[in-house]
Design a protein around this motif. Structure first.
Motif, PDB file in Angstrom:
ATOM      1  N   PHE A 158       5.526  13.594   1.462  1.00  0.00           N
ATOM      2  CA  PHE A 158       4.253  12.886   1.450  1.00  0.00           C
ATOM      3  C   PHE A 158       4.024  12.134   2.748  1.00  0.00           C
ATOM      4  CE2 PHE A 158       0.635  10.731  -0.008  1.00  0.00           C
ATOM      5  CZ  PHE A 158       0.762   9.392   0.252  1.00  0.00           C
ATOM      6  N   PHE A 159       5.042  11.412   3.187  1.00  0.00           N
ATOM      7  CA  PHE A 159       4.842  10.541   4.335  1.00  0.00           C
ATOM      8  C   PHE A 159       5.068  11.240   5.662  1.00  0.00           C
ATOM      9  CE2 PHE A 159       3.832   6.229   5.156  1.00  0.00           C
ATOM     10  CZ  PHE A 159       4.355   5.938   6.395  1.00  0.00           C
ATOM     11  N   GLY A 160       5.882  12.264   5.653  1.00  0.00           N
ATOM     12  CA  GLY A 160       6.120  12.986   6.894  1.00  0.00           C
ATOM     13  C   GLY A 160       7.549  12.837   7.365  1.00  0.00           C
ATOM     14  N   ALA A 217       0.925  11.406   5.130  1.00  0.00           N
ATOM     15  CA  ALA A 217       0.447  10.020   5.082  1.00  0.00           C
ATOM     16  C   ALA A 217       0.792   9.273   6.359  1.00  0.00           C
ATOM     17  CB  ALA A 217       1.045   9.307   3.877  1.00  0.00           C
ATOM     18  N   VAL A 240      -5.329  11.274   1.482  1.00  0.00           N
ATOM     19  CA  VAL A 240      -4.424  12.359   1.873  1.00  0.00           C
ATOM     20  C   VAL A 240      -4.667  13.586   0.997  1.00  0.00           C
ATOM     21  CG1 VAL A 240      -2.015  13.027   2.084  1.00  0.00           C
ATOM     22  CG2 VAL A 240      -2.690  10.740   2.706  1.00  0.00           C
ATOM     23  N   GLN A 241      -4.806  13.343  -0.316  1.00  0.00           N
ATOM     24  CA  GLN A 241      -5.054  14.471  -1.228  1.00  0.00           C
ATOM     25  C   GLN A 241      -6.372  15.169  -0.907  1.00  0.00           C
ATOM     26  OE1 GLN A 241      -1.857  13.922  -1.935  1.00  0.00           O
ATOM     27  NE2 GLN A 241      -2.362  15.153  -3.709  1.00  0.00           N
ATOM     28  N   SER A 294      -6.136  -1.876  -9.954  1.00  0.00           N
ATOM     29  CA  SER A 294      -5.823  -0.504 -10.349  1.00  0.00           C
ATOM     30  C   SER A 294      -5.092  -0.533 -11.691  1.00  0.00           C
ATOM     31  CB  SER A 294      -4.959   0.169  -9.279  1.00  0.00           C
ATOM     32  OG  SER A 294      -3.603   0.156  -9.645  1.00  0.00           O
ATOM     33  N   GLN A 311       2.811   1.817  -3.244  1.00  0.00           N
ATOM     34  CA  GLN A 311       1.996   2.338  -4.332  1.00  0.00           C
ATOM     35  C   GLN A 311       1.701   3.809  -4.166  1.00  0.00           C
ATOM     36  OE1 GLN A 311      -1.098  -0.756  -4.043  1.00  0.00           O
ATOM     37  NE2 GLN A 311      -0.958  -0.754  -6.255  1.00  0.00           N
ATOM     38  N   ASP A 312       1.380   4.195  -2.926  1.00  0.00           N
ATOM     39  CA  ASP A 312       1.070   5.598  -2.695  1.00  0.00           C
ATOM     40  C   ASP A 312       2.312   6.468  -2.869  1.00  0.00           C
ATOM     41  OD1 ASP A 312      -1.463   5.028  -0.115  1.00  0.00           O
ATOM     42  OD2 ASP A 312      -1.495   4.872  -2.301  1.00  0.00           O
ATOM     43  N   MET A 368       1.810   1.931  13.148  1.00  0.00           N
ATOM     44  CA  MET A 368       1.274   0.942  12.216  1.00  0.00           C
ATOM     45  C   MET A 368       1.599  -0.474  12.681  1.00  0.00           C
ATOM     46  SD  MET A 368       1.707   2.647   8.470  1.00  0.00           S
ATOM     47  CE  MET A 368       3.423   3.060   8.545  1.00  0.00           C
ATOM     48  N   TYR A 428      -8.705   5.226  -1.361  1.00  0.00           N
ATOM     49  CA  TYR A 428      -7.468   4.542  -0.982  1.00  0.00           C
ATOM     50  C   TYR A 428      -6.524   5.570  -0.374  1.00  0.00           C
ATOM     51  CZ  TYR A 428      -5.609   6.147  -5.512  1.00  0.00           C
ATOM     52  OH  TYR A 428      -5.217   6.895  -6.589  1.00  0.00           O
ATOM     53  N   GLY A 429      -5.461   5.086   0.232  1.00  0.00           N
ATOM     54  CA  GLY A 429      -4.584   5.924   1.059  1.00  0.00           C
ATOM     55  C   GLY A 429      -4.202   7.255   0.451  1.00  0.00           C
ATOM     56  N   TYR A 430      -3.580   7.174  -0.731  1.00  0.00           N
ATOM     57  CA  TYR A 430      -3.083   8.402  -1.355  1.00  0.00           C
ATOM     58  C   TYR A 430      -4.225   9.376  -1.620  1.00  0.00           C
ATOM     59  CZ  TYR A 430      -0.745  11.405  -4.744  1.00  0.00           C
ATOM     60  OH  TYR A 430      -0.226  12.471  -5.406  1.00  0.00           O
ATOM     61  N   TYR A 478     -10.916   1.798   1.092  1.00  0.00           N
ATOM     62  CA  TYR A 478     -11.647   1.804   2.359  1.00  0.00           C
ATOM     63  C   TYR A 478     -13.030   2.377   2.151  1.00  0.00           C
ATOM     64  CZ  TYR A 478      -7.205   1.006   4.723  1.00  0.00           C
ATOM     65  OH  TYR A 478      -6.012   0.489   5.144  1.00  0.00           O
ATOM     66  N   TYR A 509      -2.222   6.828   7.706  1.00  0.00           N
ATOM     67  CA  TYR A 509      -2.205   5.367   7.643  1.00  0.00           C
ATOM     68  C   TYR A 509      -2.554   4.685   8.962  1.00  0.00           C
ATOM     69  CZ  TYR A 509      -0.275   5.216   2.963  1.00  0.00           C
ATOM     70  OH  TYR A 509      -0.085   5.339   1.628  1.00  0.00           O
ATOM     71  N   MET A 543      -9.702  -5.023  -1.810  1.00  0.00           N
ATOM     72  CA  MET A 543      -8.691  -4.802  -2.833  1.00  0.00           C
ATOM     73  C   MET A 543      -9.386  -4.602  -4.175  1.00  0.00           C
ATOM     74  SD  MET A 543      -6.133  -5.114  -0.894  1.00  0.00           S
ATOM     75  CE  MET A 543      -4.624  -5.311  -1.809  1.00  0.00           C
ATOM     76  N   ASP A 576      -3.150  -4.499  -7.187  1.00  0.00           N
ATOM     77  CA  ASP A 576      -4.388  -4.079  -6.543  1.00  0.00           C
ATOM     78  C   ASP A 576      -4.131  -3.066  -5.446  1.00  0.00           C
ATOM     79  OD1 ASP A 576      -5.736  -7.471  -6.551  1.00  0.00           O
ATOM     80  OD2 ASP A 576      -5.280  -6.040  -8.153  1.00  0.00           O
ATOM     81  N   ARG A 577      -5.102  -2.166  -5.292  1.00  0.00           N
ATOM     82  CA  ARG A 577      -5.009  -1.178  -4.229  1.00  0.00           C
ATOM     83  C   ARG A 577      -6.068  -1.469  -3.179  1.00  0.00           C
ATOM     84  NH1 ARG A 577      -2.475   3.771  -7.070  1.00  0.00           N
ATOM     85  NH2 ARG A 577      -1.431   4.334  -5.174  1.00  0.00           N
ATOM     86  N   LYS A 578      -5.770  -1.034  -1.959  1.00  0.00           N
ATOM     87  CA  LYS A 578      -6.721  -1.252  -0.871  1.00  0.00           C
ATOM     88  C   LYS A 578      -7.648  -0.048  -0.783  1.00  0.00           C
ATOM     89  CE  LYS A 578      -6.215  -3.446   3.564  1.00  0.00           C
ATOM     90  NZ  LYS A 578      -5.550  -3.493   4.850  1.00  0.00           N
ATOM     91  N   GLN A 624       0.832  -1.206   0.000  1.00  0.00           N
ATOM     92  CA  GLN A 624       0.000   0.000   0.000  1.00  0.00           C
ATOM     93  C   GLN A 624       0.859   1.245   0.000  1.00  0.00           C
ATOM     94  OE1 GLN A 624      -2.706  -0.394   3.420  1.00  0.00           O
ATOM     95  NE2 GLN A 624      -3.879   1.160   2.378  1.00  0.00           N
TER      96      GLN A 624
END
Lengths: 292, 143
Positions: free
Chosen positions: A73-75, B71, B58-59, B94, A58-59, A85, B53-55, B103, B75, B91, B99-101, A55
């Motif tokens: 992005f992540f900090g 992020a 955040v956006q 993409s 990918q991000d 986590m 999904y995560g990204y 939510y 997360y 999943m 595959d992306r997760k 995950q």
């Protein structure tokens, strides 16, 4: 269960491939995070760990495509985020834990058994096996723990100090293994008769060769180096017990030849492994790779 | 006259306090329990509209004013919310890779979100009250 294992393997391979797409700075950032999370403990659910890592990867790729660096992005506190986590990760199932423990015990026993089968007159001391297993288990946990802590830790003032420390620890660990072998009482020892031993060794050699050829070509490369060494050990073990060569092997001439052969086996192991792994290293597929 | 000036001052102070609270909320890594709870509620509110999904999340948060969010904060939050049963993940394939997760919110998540809105309304009412009690002044200056 097997399906999940295959999925995990595939995810790890995918991860290795996709990681190459990150630029140097982001790759370093991510790989630190990756190692930190992977070495957090040996009993976390592999599937959850790898899904989480995928995950994030990918991000990070998406962020990189938008021109954002991993740190932005992540900090600036990846360790803190990682700790949180990790705290949310699930533990591995009982079967997985059993498999892992079994594996550790099996590998540590393998060396002891190897020892028994290639030296004359020794028996299988179960106390030694158990103690070795426990010690190996502790060593694995120790290794993971040390790796985990040094990823985001400040570097020692002098590299020399940390290498010295590492050397001391290795000596201590090896010393403990030796002490176990030397001082364990004979209570639970089993002596294997010669013919049985020969049968066992032969079956083992055949099994090893069969297993090697059942693997795919790529995987085989990692294991090639072991073949000459195992064969030499096997031959020594058998010749120690064959009535024809028994006496000769136990004599000093036989011992010298045995020792030299083992040495040759080691050298062959290193040479073959070096060449087999060279291609893998070039592709950056080893665990701790830092360069694409 | 004094009343008008007072009200103007109050509005300014109120908005600047709220702005500071929001800034602290998103940029303060050592967030207190209160602030973390607020962020959780905000995440639920965003997921309420559509699965993310995560990204993407955040956006979205950034476009909604949480400009300093990272992020690394989001997360663990997503993980926690999923563990508590307020979010479900699945999943999805993409186009640009594996595959992306994704939510999405669960029924319990909706309830929790409604509770959060309630709590927030009460909180802001209380804080408003305290501010107006002081006549909207937070400095010693008196006309």
């Amino acid at each position: 269960m097997k399906k999940k294992n295959d999925e995990v393997k595939e995810m790890i391979e995918q991860n290795n491939r996709l990681r190459c797409e990150l630029n140097e700075e982001n790759k370093a950032y991510y790989e630190q995070l990756l190692l930190y999370i992977r070495t957090a403990g040996i009993f976390y659910d592999d599937y959850e760990v790898e899904t989480l890592l995928m995950q994030i990867l990918q991000d990070l790729r998406s962020a990189q495509n938008e021109g954002q660096s991993a740190a932005v992005f992540f900090g600036k506190s990846p360790q803190k985020a990682a700790n949180e986590m990790i705290g949310n990760l699930g533990k591995a199932s009982k079967i997985e834990i059993l498999k892992l423990s079994g594996l550790i015990f099996a590998i540590s026993s393998f060396f002891e058994l190897l020892n028994v089968f290639t030296s004359p007159g020794k028996g299988i001391n179960f106390i030694v096996l158990i103690l070795n297993g426990l010690l190996s288990y502790l060593v694995v946990i120790l290794i993971f723990s040390v790796l985990h802590r040094t990823i985001y830790a400040k570097i020692f003032k002098r590299k020399a100090v940390s290498y010295l420390l590492l050397w001391l620890v290795c000596c201590a660990v090896l010393g403990l293994f030796v002490l176990i072998t030397v001082f364990s009482p004979d209570w639970l020892t089993v002596y294997v008769p010669d013919t049985a031993a020969i049968t066992i060794i032969s079956i083992f050699l055949i099994a090893v060769i069969v297993m090697l050829f059942r693997r795919k070509k790529e995987e085989r490369k990692t294991w090639w180096g072991f073949i000459p060494w195992i064969c030499i050990m096997g031959i020594i073990g058998i010749s120690l017990r064959l009535p024809v060569t028994k006496e000769w092997m136990a004599a000093s001439q036989g011992k010298i030849i045995a020792a030299v052969s083992i040495g040759v086996g080691w050298i062959l192991f290193w040479i073959i492994s070096y060449f087999s792994m060279r291609e893998k290293r070039r592709k950056g597929q080893t665990f701790f790779s830092n360069k694409p | 006259m004094l009343y008008i000036i007072g009200k103007y001052r109050y509005n300014n102070i109120y908005t600047s306090m709220l702005y500071k609270l929001a800034k602290d909320l998103v940029s303060n890594v050592k967030a207190t329990q209160l602030l973390k709870g607020v962020l959780e509620g905000c995440v639920l509110l965003v997921v309420l509209e559509d699965e993310v999904y995560g990204y993407e999340l955040v956006q979205k948060l950034k476009t909604y004013g949480f400009t300093e969010i990272v992020a690394g904060t989001v997360y663990p939050l997503l993980q926690k919310l999923e563990k508590q049963g307020y979010l479900n993940s699945m999943m999805r394939h993409s186009p640009d890779g594996p595959d992306r997760k994704y939510y999405r919110i669960t029924p319990q998540g909706r309830i929790h979100c409604a509770e959060f809105i309630d709590q927030w309304a009460r909180l802001t009412t209380n804080v408003d009250h305290l501010i107006t009690r002081n006549g909207g002044y937070i400095d010693e200056e008196k006309e």
